[in-house]
Design an enzyme around this catalytic site. Sequence first.
Site, PDB file in Angstrom:
ATOM      1  N   GLY A   1      -4.306  -3.827 -10.677  1.00 26.46           N
ATOM      2  CA  GLY A   1      -3.015  -3.921  -9.997  1.00 26.46           C
ATOM      3  C   GLY A   1      -2.217  -2.627 -10.048  1.00 26.46           C
ATOM      4  O   GLY A   1      -1.617  -2.219  -9.046  1.00 26.46           O
TER       5      GLY A   1
ATOM      6  N   ASN B   1       6.287 -11.535 -12.189  1.00 29.76           N
ATOM      7  CA  ASN B   1       5.410 -11.757 -13.346  1.00 29.76           C
ATOM      8  C   ASN B   1       6.132 -12.358 -14.547  1.00 29.76           C
ATOM      9  O   ASN B   1       5.504 -12.940 -15.410  1.00 29.76           O
ATOM     10  CB  ASN B   1       4.734 -10.446 -13.757  1.00 29.76           C
ATOM     11  CG  ASN B   1       5.684  -9.286 -13.816  1.00 29.76           C
ATOM     12  OD1 ASN B   1       6.354  -8.976 -12.831  1.00 29.76           O
ATOM     13  ND2 ASN B   1       5.765  -8.648 -14.958  1.00 29.76           N
TER      14      ASN B   1
ATOM     15  N   GLN C   1       0.422 -11.451  -9.311  1.00 28.55           N
ATOM     16  CA  GLN C   1       0.592 -12.767  -9.949  1.00 28.55           C
ATOM     17  C   GLN C   1       0.371 -13.920  -8.974  1.00 28.55           C
ATOM     18  O   GLN C   1       0.055 -15.029  -9.391  1.00 28.55           O
ATOM     19  CB  GLN C   1       1.994 -12.881 -10.570  1.00 28.55           C
ATOM     20  CG  GLN C   1       2.238 -11.927 -11.723  1.00 28.55           C
ATOM     21  CD  GLN C   1       1.397 -12.229 -12.959  1.00 28.55           C
ATOM     22  OE1 GLN C   1       0.910 -13.337 -13.152  1.00 28.55           O
ATOM     23  NE2 GLN C   1       1.213 -11.227 -13.810  1.00 28.55           N
TER      24      GLN C   1
ATOM     25  N   SER D   1      -5.249  -7.998  -8.689  1.00 26.93           N
ATOM     26  CA  SER D   1      -5.952  -7.555  -9.882  1.00 26.93           C
ATOM     27  C   SER D   1      -6.860  -8.671 -10.406  1.00 26.93           C
ATOM     28  O   SER D   1      -6.371  -9.774 -10.680  1.00 26.93           O
ATOM     29  CB  SER D   1      -4.919  -7.177 -10.941  1.00 26.93           C
ATOM     30  OG  SER D   1      -5.543  -6.686 -12.088  1.00 26.93           O
TER      31      SER D   1
ATOM     32  N   HIS E   1      -8.394  -9.519 -13.184  1.00 26.95           N
ATOM     33  CA  HIS E   1      -8.269 -10.215 -14.475  1.00 26.95           C
ATOM     34  C   HIS E   1      -7.108 -11.201 -14.514  1.00 26.95           C
ATOM     35  O   HIS E   1      -6.964 -11.949 -15.473  1.00 26.95           O
ATOM     36  CB  HIS E   1      -8.165  -9.203 -15.625  1.00 26.95           C
ATOM     37  CG  HIS E   1      -6.875  -8.461 -15.711  1.00 26.95           C
ATOM     38  ND1 HIS E   1      -5.930  -8.766 -16.653  1.00 26.95           N
ATOM     39  CD2 HIS E   1      -6.365  -7.443 -14.985  1.00 26.95           C
ATOM     40  CE1 HIS E   1      -4.894  -7.945 -16.509  1.00 26.95           C
ATOM     41  NE2 HIS E   1      -5.139  -7.135 -15.502  1.00 26.95           N
TER      42      HIS E   1
ATOM     43  N   THR F   1     -18.277   6.318  -8.168  1.00 22.78           N
ATOM     44  CA  THR F   1     -19.260   5.227  -8.115  1.00 22.78           C
ATOM     45  C   THR F   1     -18.566   3.898  -8.358  1.00 22.78           C
ATOM     46  O   THR F   1     -17.781   3.759  -9.292  1.00 22.78           O
ATOM     47  CB  THR F   1     -20.362   5.475  -9.168  1.00 22.78           C
ATOM     48  OG1 THR F   1     -20.981   6.712  -8.840  1.00 22.78           O
ATOM     49  CG2 THR F   1     -21.396   4.362  -9.169  1.00 22.78           C
TER      50      THR F   1
ATOM     51  N   CYS G   1       8.861  -3.893 -26.342  1.00 19.59           N
ATOM     52  CA  CYS G   1       9.110  -3.156 -27.577  1.00 19.59           C
ATOM     53  C   CYS G   1       8.956  -1.678 -27.282  1.00 19.59           C
ATOM     54  O   CYS G   1       7.873  -1.220 -26.939  1.00 19.59           O
ATOM     55  CB  CYS G   1       8.091  -3.554 -28.633  1.00 19.59           C
ATOM     56  SG  CYS G   1       8.830  -4.562 -29.894  1.00 19.59           S
TER      57      CYS G   1
HETATM   58  N1  PLP Z   1       1.970  -6.069 -10.882  1.00 20.07           N
HETATM   59  C1  PLP Z   1       2.309  -7.205 -11.493  1.00 20.07           C
HETATM   60  C2  PLP Z   1       3.278  -8.143 -10.838  1.00 20.07           C
HETATM   61  C3  PLP Z   1       1.760  -7.540 -12.732  1.00 20.07           C
HETATM   62  O1  PLP Z   1       2.093  -8.665 -13.334  1.00 20.07           O
HETATM   63  C4  PLP Z   1       0.837  -6.620 -13.323  1.00 20.07           C
HETATM   64  C5  PLP Z   1       0.281  -6.896 -14.661  1.00 20.07           C
HETATM   65  O2  PLP Z   1       0.888  -7.537 -15.476  1.00 20.07           O
HETATM   66  C6  PLP Z   1       0.501  -5.457 -12.626  1.00 20.07           C
HETATM   67  C7  PLP Z   1       1.096  -5.216 -11.412  1.00 20.07           C
HETATM   68  C8  PLP Z   1      -0.497  -4.490 -13.181  1.00 20.07           C
HETATM   69  O3  PLP Z   1      -1.771  -5.018 -13.105  1.00 20.07           O
HETATM   70  P1  PLP Z   1      -3.001  -4.413 -13.970  1.00 20.07           P
HETATM   71  O4  PLP Z   1      -2.706  -4.755 -15.383  1.00 20.07           O
HETATM   72  O5  PLP Z   1      -4.197  -5.079 -13.439  1.00 20.07           O
HETATM   73  O6  PLP Z   1      -3.009  -2.951 -13.738  1.00 20.07           O
END
Ligand code: PLP
Length: 387
Positions: free
Chosen positions: A69, A149, A177, A197, A199, A235, A323
């Site tokens: 992301g 998020n 998200q 993203s 994951h 790659t 933090c």
């Molecule tokens: N954008 C949003 C709204 C996200 O919640 C996050 C990750 O928490 C990201 C971008 C970044 O994604 P990545 O951790 O895959 O780089």
Amino acid sequence: MIYLDNAATTRTAPEAVAAMLPYFTEYYGNAGGIYKLAGESRKALFQAREDIARTLGAQTNEIFFTAGGTESDNWALKAVFEAYQSKGRHIITSKIEHHAVLHTCEYLKTMGAEVTYLDVDAEGIVNVEQLERAVRPDTILISVMYANNEVGTIQPVREIGEIAARYGILFHTDAVQAYGHLPINVEECHIDLLSASGHKFHGPKGAGFLYASSNARIRALIHGGQQERGRRAGTENLPGIVGMAAAAQYVHDVMAERSAKETALRDHLIHRIEQEIPGAVLNGHRRKRLPNNVNISMEGIEGETMLIMLDLAGICASSGSACTSGSVDPSHVLLAMGMSHGRARGALRLTLSEENTWEEMDVVVEKLKGIVGQLQGLRGSGSSAAI
Ligand code: PLP
């Protein structure tokens, strides 16, 4: 362990792992090669692109693979700024974007960009009238996230897209998200660029994608070979891409039932916490929120302290704070929603998955009740563990 931090990352789906494995051991050829083995990799790459494009109503050649992301957000903003400078240097975004967008905007300001940051209301929603008023003749890009998020608030993406289209401005949405939780159609919502993203939707880490409409001129992000049509050299991460496409397929296949289950668990958790924990308040919109997001502030208690105690109780959660150098800064999202520092620092984010159970929700409420009672008691006695 009860895992309630799915907005941070998700467990890789068995379907995704199974899809990836042969691309480590059997089909390990470089997609750029001319022999049969490489052909297998090329085929898988094409298939993954096609599968992902289908989930968005996009064309196959509009999907560009990235590492996640953050990279997709960086690429969208930087590439548009570079390519459209002759038209203008003005970008509109919101105050509640992820740092991948906000810090990229800060960087672009050092390169001459002018950025308008839209306010949000108390529930975290962008005002489309304010957005339209912010449009200028030199506006080249609107970047507003699909869903937040931290508080899970879903933005009026279609309305924003319509404004962007009316004024001939490109529209980027960070759907990191939202993708896999909500149905998204890039054409219906006039989305020109979209970040996601792997994951975050049960795919592997290190794989993401940028959708870029064929109408959008985007420059190369990484210079080198001809991969990703010369726009993102290097790659390809084939196992990651194949795994991400399998996860995309899985979350889209089960979207309706997954979302229904998460929504039911979410509402049960919110209801019990509000009913049974004194001083608990919901952050974000009650209905226009992601099916798996719960964000609640506990009056007078530090979110970070709660996290540590929840961890000791076997529960993984997240707070609304970051933090930085030993101090706890309240989240920019919660502050933009007009919250006091105290309420923002007391935020707890619990993000569910379809793998969670009703029993787990009840365990979490019971544990949380004990923790909050203990911390509020300490606060009453003047201890520094709580604010
Ligand atoms: N954008 C949003 C709204 C996200 O919640 C996050 C990750 O928490 C990201 C971008 C970044 O994604 P990545 O951790 O895959 O780089």
